[in-house]
Motif scaffolding. Structure first.
Motif, PDB file in Angstrom:
ATOM      1  N   TYR A 253      -0.782 -15.233   9.237  1.00 22.21           N
ATOM      2  CA  TYR A 253      -0.475 -13.818   8.978  1.00 22.21           C
ATOM      3  C   TYR A 253       0.492 -13.286  10.028  1.00 22.21           C
ATOM      4  O   TYR A 253       1.490 -12.638   9.703  1.00 22.21           O
ATOM      5  CB  TYR A 253      -1.767 -12.996   8.983  1.00 22.21           C
ATOM      6  CG  TYR A 253      -1.545 -11.519   8.762  1.00 22.21           C
ATOM      7  CD1 TYR A 253      -1.425 -11.008   7.476  1.00 22.21           C
ATOM      8  CD2 TYR A 253      -1.447 -10.639   9.830  1.00 22.21           C
ATOM      9  CE1 TYR A 253      -1.217  -9.650   7.264  1.00 22.21           C
ATOM     10  CE2 TYR A 253      -1.248  -9.291   9.627  1.00 22.21           C
ATOM     11  CZ  TYR A 253      -1.133  -8.797   8.348  1.00 22.21           C
ATOM     12  OH  TYR A 253      -0.920  -7.455   8.150  1.00 22.21           O
TER      13      TYR A 253
ATOM     14  N   ARG B 289       4.871 -12.426   9.623  1.00 18.86           N
ATOM     15  CA  ARG B 289       5.355 -11.065   9.837  1.00 18.86           C
ATOM     16  C   ARG B 289       6.172 -10.902  11.117  1.00 18.86           C
ATOM     17  O   ARG B 289       6.985 -10.003  11.230  1.00 18.86           O
ATOM     18  CB  ARG B 289       4.175 -10.095   9.855  1.00 18.86           C
ATOM     19  CG  ARG B 289       3.731  -9.801   8.444  1.00 18.86           C
ATOM     20  CD  ARG B 289       2.239  -9.663   8.307  1.00 18.86           C
ATOM     21  NE  ARG B 289       1.866  -9.382   6.929  1.00 18.86           N
ATOM     22  CZ  ARG B 289       1.676 -10.307   6.013  1.00 18.86           C
ATOM     23  NH1 ARG B 289       1.834 -11.564   6.302  1.00 18.86           N
ATOM     24  NH2 ARG B 289       1.344  -9.984   4.786  1.00 18.86           N
TER      25      ARG B 289
ATOM     26  N   ASP C  35       7.784 -10.926   3.899  1.00 17.05           N
ATOM     27  CA  ASP C  35       6.712 -10.270   4.649  1.00 17.05           C
ATOM     28  C   ASP C  35       7.083  -9.936   6.088  1.00 17.05           C
ATOM     29  O   ASP C  35       6.256  -9.392   6.819  1.00 17.05           O
ATOM     30  CB  ASP C  35       5.451 -11.143   4.654  1.00 17.05           C
ATOM     31  CG  ASP C  35       4.618 -10.950   3.404  1.00 17.05           C
ATOM     32  OD1 ASP C  35       4.710  -9.861   2.802  1.00 17.05           O
ATOM     33  OD2 ASP C  35       3.888 -11.880   3.037  1.00 17.05           O
TER      34      ASP C  35
ATOM     35  N   ASN D 229       6.035  -6.562   7.567  1.00 14.36           N
ATOM     36  CA  ASN D 229       5.095  -5.910   6.656  1.00 14.36           C
ATOM     37  C   ASN D 229       3.677  -5.988   7.229  1.00 14.36           C
ATOM     38  O   ASN D 229       2.838  -6.731   6.744  1.00 14.36           O
ATOM     39  CB  ASN D 229       5.157  -6.572   5.274  1.00 14.36           C
ATOM     40  CG  ASN D 229       4.254  -5.890   4.266  1.00 14.36           C
ATOM     41  OD1 ASN D 229       3.816  -4.774   4.461  1.00 14.36           O
ATOM     42  ND2 ASN D 229       3.973  -6.589   3.187  1.00 14.36           N
ATOM     43  N   TRP D 230       3.407  -5.192   8.260  1.00 14.91           N
ATOM     44  CA  TRP D 230       2.119  -5.223   8.950  1.00 14.91           C
ATOM     45  C   TRP D 230       1.066  -4.368   8.260  1.00 14.91           C
ATOM     46  O   TRP D 230      -0.101  -4.387   8.646  1.00 14.91           O
ATOM     47  CB  TRP D 230       2.293  -4.748  10.396  1.00 14.91           C
ATOM     48  CG  TRP D 230       3.142  -5.669  11.199  1.00 14.91           C
ATOM     49  CD1 TRP D 230       4.469  -5.520  11.481  1.00 14.91           C
ATOM     50  CD2 TRP D 230       2.741  -6.903  11.798  1.00 14.91           C
ATOM     51  NE1 TRP D 230       4.914  -6.584  12.227  1.00 14.91           N
ATOM     52  CE2 TRP D 230       3.875  -7.448  12.444  1.00 14.91           C
ATOM     53  CE3 TRP D 230       1.540  -7.599  11.860  1.00 14.91           C
ATOM     54  CZ2 TRP D 230       3.842  -8.638  13.141  1.00 14.91           C
ATOM     55  CZ3 TRP D 230       1.504  -8.792  12.562  1.00 14.91           C
ATOM     56  CH2 TRP D 230       2.652  -9.304  13.196  1.00 14.91           C
ATOM     57  N   HIS D 231       1.448  -3.590   7.243  1.00 14.24           N
ATOM     58  CA  HIS D 231       0.507  -2.671   6.597  1.00 14.24           C
ATOM     59  C   HIS D 231       0.043  -3.143   5.222  1.00 14.24           C
ATOM     60  O   HIS D 231      -0.433  -2.348   4.420  1.00 14.24           O
ATOM     61  CB  HIS D 231       1.135  -1.276   6.474  1.00 14.24           C
ATOM     62  CG  HIS D 231       1.507  -0.692   7.798  1.00 14.24           C
ATOM     63  ND1 HIS D 231       0.575  -0.323   8.726  1.00 14.24           N
ATOM     64  CD2 HIS D 231       2.707  -0.450   8.356  1.00 14.24           C
ATOM     65  CE1 HIS D 231       1.184   0.145   9.801  1.00 14.24           C
ATOM     66  NE2 HIS D 231       2.483   0.071   9.607  1.00 14.24           N
ATOM     67  N   CYS D 232       0.168  -4.424   4.946  1.00 17.43           N
ATOM     68  CA  CYS D 232      -0.272  -4.992   3.672  1.00 17.43           C
ATOM     69  C   CYS D 232      -1.788  -4.850   3.552  1.00 17.43           C
ATOM     70  O   CYS D 232      -2.529  -5.343   4.407  1.00 17.43           O
ATOM     71  CB  CYS D 232       0.146  -6.453   3.605  1.00 17.43           C
ATOM     72  SG  CYS D 232      -0.509  -7.344   2.193  1.00 17.43           S
ATOM     73  N   PRO D 233      -2.301  -4.185   2.502  1.00 18.64           N
ATOM     74  CA  PRO D 233      -3.748  -3.971   2.392  1.00 18.64           C
ATOM     75  C   PRO D 233      -4.567  -5.263   2.352  1.00 18.64           C
ATOM     76  O   PRO D 233      -5.600  -5.357   3.008  1.00 18.64           O
ATOM     77  CB  PRO D 233      -3.914  -3.189   1.085  1.00 18.64           C
ATOM     78  CG  PRO D 233      -2.583  -2.595   0.807  1.00 18.64           C
ATOM     79  CD  PRO D 233      -1.572  -3.509   1.432  1.00 18.64           C
TER      80      PRO D 233
ATOM     81  N   LEU E 277      -4.560  -6.804   5.870  1.00 19.68           N
ATOM     82  CA  LEU E 277      -5.462  -6.098   6.781  1.00 19.68           C
ATOM     83  C   LEU E 277      -6.927  -6.397   6.449  1.00 19.68           C
ATOM     84  O   LEU E 277      -7.752  -6.534   7.350  1.00 19.68           O
ATOM     85  CB  LEU E 277      -5.189  -4.590   6.734  1.00 19.68           C
ATOM     86  CG  LEU E 277      -3.837  -4.163   7.308  1.00 19.68           C
ATOM     87  CD1 LEU E 277      -3.613  -2.674   7.113  1.00 19.68           C
ATOM     88  CD2 LEU E 277      -3.711  -4.541   8.768  1.00 19.68           C
TER      89      LEU E 277
ATOM     90  N   SER F 286      -9.539  -8.231   8.983  1.00 20.54           N
ATOM     91  CA  SER F 286     -10.850  -7.657   9.286  1.00 20.54           C
ATOM     92  C   SER F 286     -11.955  -8.689   9.087  1.00 20.54           C
ATOM     93  O   SER F 286     -12.834  -8.848   9.941  1.00 20.54           O
ATOM     94  CB  SER F 286     -11.117  -6.442   8.394  1.00 20.54           C
ATOM     95  OG  SER F 286     -10.152  -5.449   8.626  1.00 20.54           O
TER      96      SER F 286
END
Length: 161
Positions: free
Chosen positions: A88, A92, A104, A107-111, A114, A118
């Motif tokens: 990941y 990015r 990508d 593109n750090w805000h890909c749901p 993320l 998590s």
């Protein structure tokens, strides 16, 4: 106080719960990658192959952890998680793209990404806690063994003059 510590026994229920939660988190990681898989197989086949590896590895390791606790299963869970997190970050962070994935970059805000991060963080935490528990149990067993008188008497040596 030290007598209570000396009588400590590992909690089998907590160990089973940790294995179950880790297996569930690994299954969640596999589902997240299954959802994102169709978008990666065509334009970025190397990333898609990596996804297939994460999916297969996560499911296989989750099954092993459900069956029994073994240090290799915990190590494999940590390894597949670290590799997924690394993928990941590399897709990015590298300007030229990683494994042919140029879309990508940044593109750090890909749901889904993320969500995967998590779940991976939870897995890493559980692997570290399992390792800490195993280390503590090993120290406890060693201290108990040191306190037990040995079954065989120590050899007696005499000095002849």
């Amino acid at each position: 106080m030290f007598d209570r510590i000396a009588q400590w026994q590992p909690d089998r229920g907590a160990a089973a719960a940790a294995r179950a939660v880790t297996a569930l988190a690994l299954a969640s990681l596999a589902v997240i990658h299954v959802v994102d898989l169709p978008g990666t197989l065509g334009p970025t086949p190397l990333v898609g192959i990596g996804y297939l590896g994460i999916i297969a590895g996560s499911i296989l390791i989750a099954g092993v952890l459900i069956a029994r606790s073994h240090w290799l299963a915990w190590t494999a869970a940590g390894a597949v998680t670290i590799l997924a997190m690394g993928g990941y970050i590399l897709t990015r962070a590298l300007r030229g793209g990683f494994l042919g994935d140029h879309g990508d970059v940044g593109n750090w805000h890909c749901p889904l990404g993320l969500a995967a991060l998590s779940v991976e963080s939870v897995i890493i935490l559980l692997v570290l806690l399992a390792g800490l528990g195993a280390w503590h149990a090993r120290i406890h067993a060693a201290s108990l063994a040191a306190r037990q008188p040995s079954a065989r008497p120590a050899p007696q040596y005499t000095q002849s003059a």
